[in-house]
Design a protein around this motif. Structure first.
Motif, PDB file in Angstrom:
ATOM      1  N   THR A 157       0.857  -1.192   0.000  1.00  0.00           N
ATOM      2  CA  THR A 157       0.000   0.000   0.000  1.00  0.00           C
ATOM      3  C   THR A 157       0.895   1.245   0.000  1.00  0.00           C
ATOM      4  OG1 THR A 157      -1.595  -1.255   1.309  1.00  0.00           O
ATOM      5  CG2 THR A 157      -1.922   1.120   1.226  1.00  0.00           C
ATOM      6  N   ALA A 158       0.592   2.195  -0.872  1.00  0.00           N
ATOM      7  CA  ALA A 158       1.418   3.407  -0.924  1.00  0.00           C
ATOM      8  C   ALA A 158       0.606   4.610  -1.377  1.00  0.00           C
ATOM      9  CB  ALA A 158       2.572   3.199  -1.909  1.00  0.00           C
ATOM     10  N   SER A 159       0.951   5.764  -0.815  1.00  0.00           N
ATOM     11  CA  SER A 159       0.428   7.045  -1.306  1.00  0.00           C
ATOM     12  C   SER A 159       1.613   7.934  -1.612  1.00  0.00           C
ATOM     13  CB  SER A 159      -0.429   7.735  -0.244  1.00  0.00           C
ATOM     14  OG  SER A 159      -1.695   7.137  -0.204  1.00  0.00           O
ATOM     15  N   VAL A 160       1.541   8.598  -2.746  1.00  0.00           N
ATOM     16  CA  VAL A 160       2.686   9.399  -3.193  1.00  0.00           C
ATOM     17  C   VAL A 160       2.175  10.757  -3.680  1.00  0.00           C
ATOM     18  CG1 VAL A 160       4.673   9.464  -4.749  1.00  0.00           C
ATOM     19  CG2 VAL A 160       3.807   7.247  -3.956  1.00  0.00           C
ATOM     20  N   LEU A 161       2.853  11.804  -3.217  1.00  0.00           N
ATOM     21  CA  LEU A 161       2.550  13.163  -3.681  1.00  0.00           C
ATOM     22  C   LEU A 161       3.572  13.529  -4.764  1.00  0.00           C
ATOM     23  CD1 LEU A 161       0.904  15.795  -3.086  1.00  0.00           C
ATOM     24  CD2 LEU A 161       2.746  16.408  -1.518  1.00  0.00           C
ATOM     25  N   LEU A 162       3.103  14.135  -5.839  1.00  0.00           N
ATOM     26  CA  LEU A 162       4.001  14.483  -6.950  1.00  0.00           C
ATOM     27  C   LEU A 162       3.940  15.977  -7.251  1.00  0.00           C
ATOM     28  CD1 LEU A 162       2.856  11.785  -9.559  1.00  0.00           C
ATOM     29  CD2 LEU A 162       4.866  11.638  -8.062  1.00  0.00           C
ATOM     30  N   GLU A 163       5.087  16.530  -7.630  1.00  0.00           N
ATOM     31  CA  GLU A 163       5.079  17.839  -8.284  1.00  0.00           C
ATOM     32  C   GLU A 163       5.717  17.637  -9.653  1.00  0.00           C
ATOM     33  OE1 GLU A 163       7.336  20.885  -6.299  1.00  0.00           O
ATOM     34  OE2 GLU A 163       6.811  22.386  -7.811  1.00  0.00           O
ATOM     35  N   TYR A 164       5.016  18.070 -10.690  1.00  0.00           N
ATOM     36  CA  TYR A 164       5.534  17.902 -12.047  1.00  0.00           C
ATOM     37  C   TYR A 164       6.424  19.093 -12.407  1.00  0.00           C
ATOM     38  CZ  TYR A 164       1.812  14.413 -12.347  1.00  0.00           C
ATOM     39  OH  TYR A 164       1.009  13.322 -12.117  1.00  0.00           O
ATOM     40  N   GLN A 165       7.284  18.865 -13.410  1.00  0.00           N
ATOM     41  CA  GLN A 165       8.161  19.969 -13.840  1.00  0.00           C
ATOM     42  C   GLN A 165       7.360  21.149 -14.386  1.00  0.00           C
ATOM     43  OE1 GLN A 165      11.307  18.706 -16.508  1.00  0.00           O
ATOM     44  NE2 GLN A 165      12.021  17.161 -15.061  1.00  0.00           N
ATOM     45  N   ASN A 166       6.156  20.878 -14.927  1.00  0.00           N
ATOM     46  CA  ASN A 166       5.349  21.982 -15.473  1.00  0.00           C
ATOM     47  C   ASN A 166       4.554  22.721 -14.399  1.00  0.00           C
ATOM     48  OD1 ASN A 166       3.243  20.280 -14.844  1.00  0.00           O
ATOM     49  ND2 ASN A 166       2.883  19.613 -16.949  1.00  0.00           N
ATOM     50  N   GLY A 167       4.765  22.366 -13.126  1.00  0.00           N
ATOM     51  CA  GLY A 167       4.117  23.090 -12.038  1.00  0.00           C
ATOM     52  C   GLY A 167       2.873  22.411 -11.494  1.00  0.00           C
ATOM     53  N   ALA A 168       2.294  21.484 -12.265  1.00  0.00           N
ATOM     54  CA  ALA A 168       1.105  20.766 -11.776  1.00  0.00           C
ATOM     55  C   ALA A 168       1.501  19.886 -10.584  1.00  0.00           C
ATOM     56  CB  ALA A 168       0.527  19.905 -12.903  1.00  0.00           C
ATOM     57  N   ILE A 169       0.495  19.493  -9.803  1.00  0.00           N
ATOM     58  CA  ILE A 169       0.749  18.577  -8.695  1.00  0.00           C
ATOM     59  C   ILE A 169      -0.177  17.363  -8.838  1.00  0.00           C
ATOM     60  CG2 ILE A 169       1.641  20.274  -7.055  1.00  0.00           C
ATOM     61  CD1 ILE A 169      -1.102  20.532  -5.886  1.00  0.00           C
ATOM     62  N   GLY A 170       0.133  16.302  -8.082  1.00  0.00           N
ATOM     63  CA  GLY A 170      -0.698  15.112  -8.254  1.00  0.00           C
ATOM     64  C   GLY A 170      -0.424  14.054  -7.209  1.00  0.00           C
ATOM     65  N   THR A 171      -1.143  12.947  -7.346  1.00  0.00           N
ATOM     66  CA  THR A 171      -1.010  11.865  -6.376  1.00  0.00           C
ATOM     67  C   THR A 171      -1.014  10.501  -7.074  1.00  0.00           C
ATOM     68  OG1 THR A 171      -3.413  11.840  -6.113  1.00  0.00           O
ATOM     69  CG2 THR A 171      -2.163  13.067  -4.462  1.00  0.00           C
ATOM     70  N   ILE A 172      -0.357   9.568  -6.408  1.00  0.00           N
ATOM     71  CA  ILE A 172      -0.427   8.162  -6.821  1.00  0.00           C
ATOM     72  C   ILE A 172      -0.936   7.401  -5.607  1.00  0.00           C
ATOM     73  CG2 ILE A 172       0.898   6.093  -7.446  1.00  0.00           C
ATOM     74  CD1 ILE A 172       3.109   8.056  -8.485  1.00  0.00           C
ATOM     75  N   GLN A 173      -2.007   6.632  -5.803  1.00  0.00           N
ATOM     76  CA  GLN A 173      -2.397   5.690  -4.759  1.00  0.00           C
ATOM     77  C   GLN A 173      -2.267   4.306  -5.336  1.00  0.00           C
ATOM     78  OE1 GLN A 173      -6.246   6.739  -2.994  1.00  0.00           O
ATOM     79  NE2 GLN A 173      -4.951   7.149  -1.223  1.00  0.00           N
ATOM     80  N   GLY A 174      -1.505   3.462  -4.652  1.00  0.00           N
ATOM     81  CA  GLY A 174      -1.309   2.109  -5.165  1.00  0.00           C
ATOM     82  C   GLY A 174      -1.410   1.107  -4.033  1.00  0.00           C
ATOM     83  N   THR A 175      -2.226   0.088  -4.248  1.00  0.00           N
ATOM     84  CA  THR A 175      -2.299  -0.974  -3.260  1.00  0.00           C
ATOM     85  C   THR A 175      -2.645  -2.281  -3.965  1.00  0.00           C
ATOM     86  OG1 THR A 175      -3.487  -1.821  -1.322  1.00  0.00           O
ATOM     87  CG2 THR A 175      -4.674  -0.266  -2.705  1.00  0.00           C
ATOM     88  N   THR A 176      -2.266  -3.387  -3.337  1.00  0.00           N
ATOM     89  CA  THR A 176      -2.685  -4.694  -3.856  1.00  0.00           C
ATOM     90  C   THR A 176      -3.526  -5.416  -2.800  1.00  0.00           C
ATOM     91  OG1 THR A 176      -0.551  -5.537  -3.104  1.00  0.00           O
ATOM     92  CG2 THR A 176      -0.785  -5.082  -5.461  1.00  0.00           C
TER      93      THR A 176
END
Ligand SMILES: NC(=O)c1ccc[n+]([C@@H]2O[C@H](COP(=O)([O-])OP(=O)(O)OC[C@H]3O[C@@H](n4cnc5c(N)ncnc54)[C@H](O)[C@@H]3O)[C@@H](O)[C@H]2O)c1
Length: 347
Positions: A216-235
């Protein structure tokens, strides 16, 4: 047409069948042989796909009949196999993830450069009609300035799945879990659509499965173009849900559910341009629940790349991108600090 390209398959487990069918569908390719850690599985495979058995990887790589190898071994062996193939002047297709450490990734890049061979990395989701439509819309500025890019991968893999092969769920051979094994496809498509990632902050946990790596993982992202985002991954989620990618910009939002566009709310566009070109596969629940189409596309692309001396669409540099994000998420989770990715111009 002159001599067809001779293919060999290394590793005769589950995914090797996708490669055998994809090779069989090509006019300019012939499956010469297979090799595996267990001679028995190689013999079974060779009987099914009408090819020979090579007693070892070395034997396969020293054969003049072989031009290209498909690397279908556990992930922790991908890099050593790819480097051996490149040093033997063979082109290769490597399954995802192309490698599981930064050093292994660099070894592959250097081996390809030194030997002038083509390396393709399987990343099958990029090729769906829906992903290509969204890609073009983003490139054409249809969504305006990108603001957020998220992927939700709440999948289910049973304890039996992890027990089915000793390498699954280990750091040494799987290289990670919900992100590195199952989630890499969604992560690759996310960064392919939204753009390169600058910063990663991850929290990765092993909550339910008896495995070394994260379930199980949650990840916060910042993109080079300034946008932000998240990854949620679990099995570990029951019953397991389809992958959802949602991308929003100043002019609208699109959402992909598996290979279907399920939301197209874009300024000035009256109705949804919904698209799906796939049967309803269910890899979020079933490890073998995905189509053959993209393996066929990628192997056809590699053949064309070899024949016309160009890079494959997903070459080793493209294959590196999702691995970088995932390794950064692991490092961040360990150090509880954000990790900043290098700009991808080192090579
Ligand atoms: N593209 C996809 O969606 C997808 C789906 C499943 C698996 N995969 C990837 O494919 C790879 C294999 O997965 P799988 O599910 O087929 O695993 P598997 O355990 O079913 O098969 C692995 C095979 O590799 C062989 N092997 C192990 N060590 C070897 C060695 N030293 N030399 C030669 N053969 C060796 C094993 O005998 C076995 O036949 C993994 O990297 C996985 O991430 C990709």
């Amino acid at each position: 047409m002159g001599k067809k390209l001779g293919f060999g398959i290394i590793g005769c487990g589950m995914i090797s069948k996708w490669h055998a069918h994809a090779i069989a569908s090509q006019k300019d390719a012939v499956l010469i042989g297979a090799t595996s850690a267990s001679l028995e599985s190689a013999e079974r495979f060779a009987a099914e796909y009408n090819c020979k058995v090579f007693p070892s990887v070395e034997d396969m790589l020293s054969s003049e009949e072989i031009d290209v190898v498909c690397i279908c071994t556990p992930s922790g062996l991908h890099a050593s196999m790819a480097v051996m193939a490149a040093n033997a002047k063979k082109h290769f297709v490597v399954e995802k993830p192309m490698a599981i450490t930064e050093a292994q990734v660099q070894d592959i890049l250097l081996a390809c450069q030194k030997n002038g061979v083509k390396g393709a990395v399987i990343s099958q989701l990029r090729f769906s009609k829906a992903v290509q439509l969204v890609k073009k819309a983003i490139e054409d500025g249809v969504l305006g300035q990108l603001l957020t890019g998220d992927v939700s991968m709440k999948y289910y893999r049973s304890p039996e799945y992890y027990a089915s092969a000793g390498w699954r769920g280990t750091w040494e051979m799987d290289g990670g879990g919900a992100l590195m094994n199952q989630g890499i496809h969604g992560i690759d498509v996310l960064q392919y659509l939204v753009g390169p990632v600058k910063m990663v902050f991850g929290v990765c946990k092993t909550l339910t499965r008896d495995i070394e790596v994260e379930d199980t993982a949650s990840v916060l992202l910042e993109y080079q173009n300034g946008a932000i985002g998240t990854i949620q991954g679990t099995t570990s989620v029951t019953p397991g849900y389809p992958r959802i990618i949602t991308i929003s910009g100043t002019k609208g939002t699109v959402e992909l559910t598996e290979d279907t566009i399920t939301k197209w709310d874009v300024e000035g566009q009256e109705h949804s341009a919904l698209a799906s070109d796939k049967e309803n596969f269910a890899s979020f629940r079933n490890p073998a629940g995905f189509s053959l189409d993209s393996h066929i596309t990628q192997i056809a692309d590699l053949i064309d790349a070899i024949r016309n001396d160009r890079q494959p669409l997903v070459d080793v540099y493209e294959g590196k991108k999702p691995v970088d994000i995932i390794l950064a998420a692991y490092r961040s989770s360990q150090t509880k600090m954000p990790v900043f990715l290098e700009q991808d111009d080192a090579f």
